[in-house]
Scaffold this motif. Sequence first.
Motif, PDB file in Angstrom:
ATOM      1  N   SER A  69      49.809  43.511  89.258  1.00  0.00           N
ATOM      2  CA  SER A  69      50.045  43.152  90.651  1.00  0.00           C
ATOM      3  C   SER A  69      50.316  44.420  91.461  1.00  0.00           C
ATOM      4  CB  SER A  69      51.190  42.138  90.737  1.00  0.00           C
ATOM      5  OG  SER A  69      51.185  41.491  91.995  1.00  0.00           O
ATOM      6  N   ALA A  70      51.400  44.472  92.254  1.00  0.00           N
ATOM      7  CA  ALA A  70      51.684  45.694  93.012  1.00  0.00           C
ATOM      8  C   ALA A  70      51.837  46.889  92.090  1.00  0.00           C
ATOM      9  CB  ALA A  70      52.947  45.507  93.849  1.00  0.00           C
TER      10      ALA A  70
ATOM     11  N   VAL B  74      42.132  46.490  91.155  1.00  0.00           N
ATOM     12  CA  VAL B  74      43.477  46.508  91.733  1.00  0.00           C
ATOM     13  C   VAL B  74      43.679  45.295  92.641  1.00  0.00           C
ATOM     14  CG1 VAL B  74      45.077  47.802  93.195  1.00  0.00           C
ATOM     15  CG2 VAL B  74      43.636  49.017  91.558  1.00  0.00           C
ATOM     16  N   GLN B  75      42.656  44.946  93.420  1.00  0.00           N
ATOM     17  CA  GLN B  75      42.761  43.765  94.276  1.00  0.00           C
ATOM     18  C   GLN B  75      42.931  42.506  93.438  1.00  0.00           C
ATOM     19  OE1 GLN B  75      39.485  43.155  96.980  1.00  0.00           O
ATOM     20  NE2 GLN B  75      40.251  41.182  97.695  1.00  0.00           N
ATOM     21  N   ALA B  76      42.164  42.379  92.364  1.00  0.00           N
ATOM     22  CA  ALA B  76      42.277  41.211  91.502  1.00  0.00           C
ATOM     23  C   ALA B  76      43.677  41.108  90.912  1.00  0.00           C
ATOM     24  CB  ALA B  76      41.245  41.294  90.377  1.00  0.00           C
ATOM     25  N   SER B  77      44.213  42.214  90.441  1.00  0.00           N
ATOM     26  CA  SER B  77      45.535  42.216  89.830  1.00  0.00           C
ATOM     27  C   SER B  77      46.623  41.863  90.824  1.00  0.00           C
ATOM     28  CB  SER B  77      45.825  43.595  89.219  1.00  0.00           C
ATOM     29  OG  SER B  77      47.072  43.605  88.560  1.00  0.00           O
ATOM     30  N   SER B  78      46.380  42.166  92.114  1.00  0.00           N
ATOM     31  CA  SER B  78      47.435  42.077  93.131  1.00  0.00           C
ATOM     32  C   SER B  78      47.375  40.824  94.000  1.00  0.00           C
ATOM     33  CB  SER B  78      47.348  43.306  94.051  1.00  0.00           C
ATOM     34  OG  SER B  78      47.414  44.507  93.313  1.00  0.00           O
ATOM     35  N   SER B  79      46.385  39.981  93.818  1.00  0.00           N
ATOM     36  CA  SER B  79      46.164  38.871  94.747  1.00  0.00           C
ATOM     37  C   SER B  79      47.025  37.664  94.409  1.00  0.00           C
ATOM     38  CB  SER B  79      44.675  38.486  94.765  1.00  0.00           C
ATOM     39  OG  SER B  79      43.931  39.526  95.371  1.00  0.00           O
TER      40      SER B  79
ATOM     41  N   LEU C 190      36.290  34.644  88.842  1.00  0.00           N
ATOM     42  CA  LEU C 190      37.313  34.483  89.874  1.00  0.00           C
ATOM     43  C   LEU C 190      38.632  35.021  89.335  1.00  0.00           C
ATOM     44  CD1 LEU C 190      36.559  30.779  90.922  1.00  0.00           C
ATOM     45  CD2 LEU C 190      35.649  32.870  91.959  1.00  0.00           C
ATOM     46  N   TYR C 191      39.401  35.692  90.206  1.00  0.00           N
ATOM     47  CA  TYR C 191      40.640  36.322  89.744  1.00  0.00           C
ATOM     48  C   TYR C 191      41.800  36.051  90.694  1.00  0.00           C
ATOM     49  CZ  TYR C 191      37.522  39.085  86.776  1.00  0.00           C
ATOM     50  OH  TYR C 191      36.573  39.479  85.860  1.00  0.00           O
ATOM     51  N   TYR C 192      42.980  35.973  90.078  1.00  0.00           N
ATOM     52  CA  TYR C 192      44.240  35.966  90.819  1.00  0.00           C
ATOM     53  C   TYR C 192      45.207  36.943  90.138  1.00  0.00           C
ATOM     54  CZ  TYR C 192      44.100  32.314  94.466  1.00  0.00           C
ATOM     55  OH  TYR C 192      43.858  31.602  95.611  1.00  0.00           O
ATOM     56  N   ASP C 193      46.351  37.042  90.731  1.00  0.00           N
ATOM     57  CA  ASP C 193      47.401  37.987  90.347  1.00  0.00           C
ATOM     58  C   ASP C 193      47.626  38.077  88.830  1.00  0.00           C
ATOM     59  OD1 ASP C 193      50.266  38.936  89.914  1.00  0.00           O
ATOM     60  OD2 ASP C 193      50.128  39.111  92.090  1.00  0.00           O
ATOM     61  N   GLY C 194      47.737  39.316  88.349  1.00  0.00           N
ATOM     62  CA  GLY C 194      47.960  39.539  86.924  1.00  0.00           C
ATOM     63  C   GLY C 194      49.262  38.979  86.405  1.00  0.00           C
ATOM     64  N   GLY C 195      50.206  38.671  87.308  1.00  0.00           N
ATOM     65  CA  GLY C 195      51.467  38.071  86.874  1.00  0.00           C
ATOM     66  C   GLY C 195      51.314  36.684  86.287  1.00  0.00           C
TER      67      GLY C 195
ATOM     68  N   GLY D   5      48.874  36.101  84.097  1.00  0.00           N
ATOM     69  CA  GLY D   5      48.199  36.316  82.819  1.00  0.00           C
ATOM     70  C   GLY D   5      49.145  36.267  81.644  1.00  0.00           C
ATOM     71  N   SER D   6      48.637  36.627  80.491  1.00  0.00           N
ATOM     72  CA  SER D   6      49.401  36.484  79.244  1.00  0.00           C
ATOM     73  C   SER D   6      50.620  37.386  79.182  1.00  0.00           C
ATOM     74  CB  SER D   6      48.487  36.771  78.051  1.00  0.00           C
ATOM     75  OG  SER D   6      47.922  38.074  78.153  1.00  0.00           O
ATOM     76  N   ASN D   7      50.651  38.456  79.998  1.00  0.00           N
ATOM     77  CA  ASN D   7      51.826  39.336  80.028  1.00  0.00           C
ATOM     78  C   ASN D   7      52.891  38.857  81.013  1.00  0.00           C
ATOM     79  OD1 ASN D   7      51.264  41.468  78.140  1.00  0.00           O
ATOM     80  ND2 ASN D   7      49.630  42.138  79.505  1.00  0.00           N
ATOM     81  N   TRP D   8      52.547  37.896  81.846  1.00  0.00           N
ATOM     82  CA  TRP D   8      53.477  37.284  82.805  1.00  0.00           C
ATOM     83  C   TRP D   8      54.129  38.297  83.739  1.00  0.00           C
ATOM     84  CZ3 TRP D   8      52.769  32.325  83.408  1.00  0.00           C
ATOM     85  CH2 TRP D   8      52.302  31.568  82.325  1.00  0.00           C
ATOM     86  N   GLY D   9      53.487  39.437  83.959  1.00  0.00           N
ATOM     87  CA  GLY D   9      53.951  40.372  84.969  1.00  0.00           C
ATOM     88  C   GLY D   9      54.457  41.700  84.462  1.00  0.00           C
ATOM     89  N   ILE D  10      54.721  41.814  83.161  1.00  0.00           N
ATOM     90  CA  ILE D  10      55.203  43.073  82.583  1.00  0.00           C
ATOM     91  C   ILE D  10      54.424  43.303  81.294  1.00  0.00           C
ATOM     92  CG2 ILE D  10      57.179  44.348  81.672  1.00  0.00           C
ATOM     93  CD1 ILE D  10      58.970  42.620  83.460  1.00  0.00           C
ATOM     94  N   ALA D  11      53.665  44.393  81.231  1.00  0.00           N
ATOM     95  CA  ALA D  11      52.645  44.566  80.188  1.00  0.00           C
ATOM     96  C   ALA D  11      53.199  45.095  78.859  1.00  0.00           C
ATOM     97  CB  ALA D  11      51.546  45.482  80.697  1.00  0.00           C
ATOM     98  N   LEU D  12      54.263  44.501  78.370  1.00  0.00           N
ATOM     99  CA  LEU D  12      54.822  44.917  77.083  1.00  0.00           C
ATOM    100  C   LEU D  12      53.842  44.686  75.942  1.00  0.00           C
ATOM    101  CD1 LEU D  12      58.551  43.714  77.127  1.00  0.00           C
ATOM    102  CD2 LEU D  12      57.739  46.063  76.848  1.00  0.00           C
ATOM    103  N   ASP D  13      53.244  43.513  75.893  1.00  0.00           N
ATOM    104  CA  ASP D  13      52.337  43.186  74.784  1.00  0.00           C
ATOM    105  C   ASP D  13      51.108  44.093  74.786  1.00  0.00           C
ATOM    106  OD1 ASP D  13      54.009  41.236  73.878  1.00  0.00           O
ATOM    107  OD2 ASP D  13      52.877  39.558  74.733  1.00  0.00           O
TER     108      ASP D  13
END
Length: 342
Positions: free
Chosen positions: A83-84, A186-191, A205-210, A212-220
């Motif tokens: 996202s941001a 970046v737009q896809a990750s941030s929308s 089609l894409y929406y915010d990476g938050g 996704g499977s990492n739920w906003g913090i890419a630890l995995d």
Amino acid sequence: MNGAEQAPEGATRKAGKTREMEYRNVQDEQNLKCREYTGTDAINVEDVALIFEGGGTRAAHTAGVLNTLLDNGIYFKDVFGISAGSSHTINYVSRDTVRARASFVEFMGLPGIAGARQFLRGKGYFNAEDIYQRSGLADGLLPFNYDAFMASPSEMHIAAYQVDTGATATWTRADVHSIHDLMNYVQASSSMPIAMPIVRFGGHLYYDGGLGSNWGIALDEARALGYTRFFVVCTQEKGYRKKKPRHPWLNYLALPAHPGVARRCNERWSHYNALYDELDTLEASGEAIVYHPEEMPVGNTCCDVAVLQGLYEQGYLQAHRELPRWKEFLGLQEQASENSST
């Protein structure tokens, strides 16, 4: 006339143009330093993953953290952002301290970039087309140093939620063949759903990476590359936890064409809270530095430039107070001692 008188539309437009010209003049002067960067700084942190959380314009605060890292020559090998946090990631990789701050401070006050008027026009509360597809070009309002990004020794990792498949899409520099590719990612990750339009490219089609499977913090994602130590930059205070949505049906009402997205929005609170619990555990065990703002007084759509500038300064000052602890964790104190003795 009752209440405050409104300025004529022409005067409002002229004031907006004046603000834009002032912004361009300041940016042109400050960008000289960053435009000269060629991507040659050596990596000095190879065993710790740098991870940026999103959070809309709360990222003004963590831009101060990003710039503290760069100002002190702390260069991570792998940088993850959602996202941001994806904007932070590419600005960190290109070593652009001016753009890192401006993206979430001065830029937000320019006419047509954000606000209810843009939302009502169907462009989104944040005008994604201008922010991502135009501003980063060489003649744009927020030019991106693409050459420095491609030459940088640091690698980017950003992610978005692929709406049509339910999968999490991830991208590295190997997927970037032009600045347009990069800005699409970046737009896809941030929308953010509802606040911004859905993103379409490459047949998906894409929406915010938050979401996704990492739920906003890419630890995995960092663990998948073998990392066991982490430097995580969060945009919420320590102890923050999301609340369960009181009216989950509202997301289905707002997203009738994408019930899967609505479901992810409703489920996210519990996964996000589990992530914050895990970060607490990692920090307590000495496996992570987890940065939290000492206070976060705004939501993710604040566009008041004065407030955002204050957030940036708070982040920059707090980061400098925490810097000695960071250097110790990263093993950079020893490097500094060795350099000074030679």
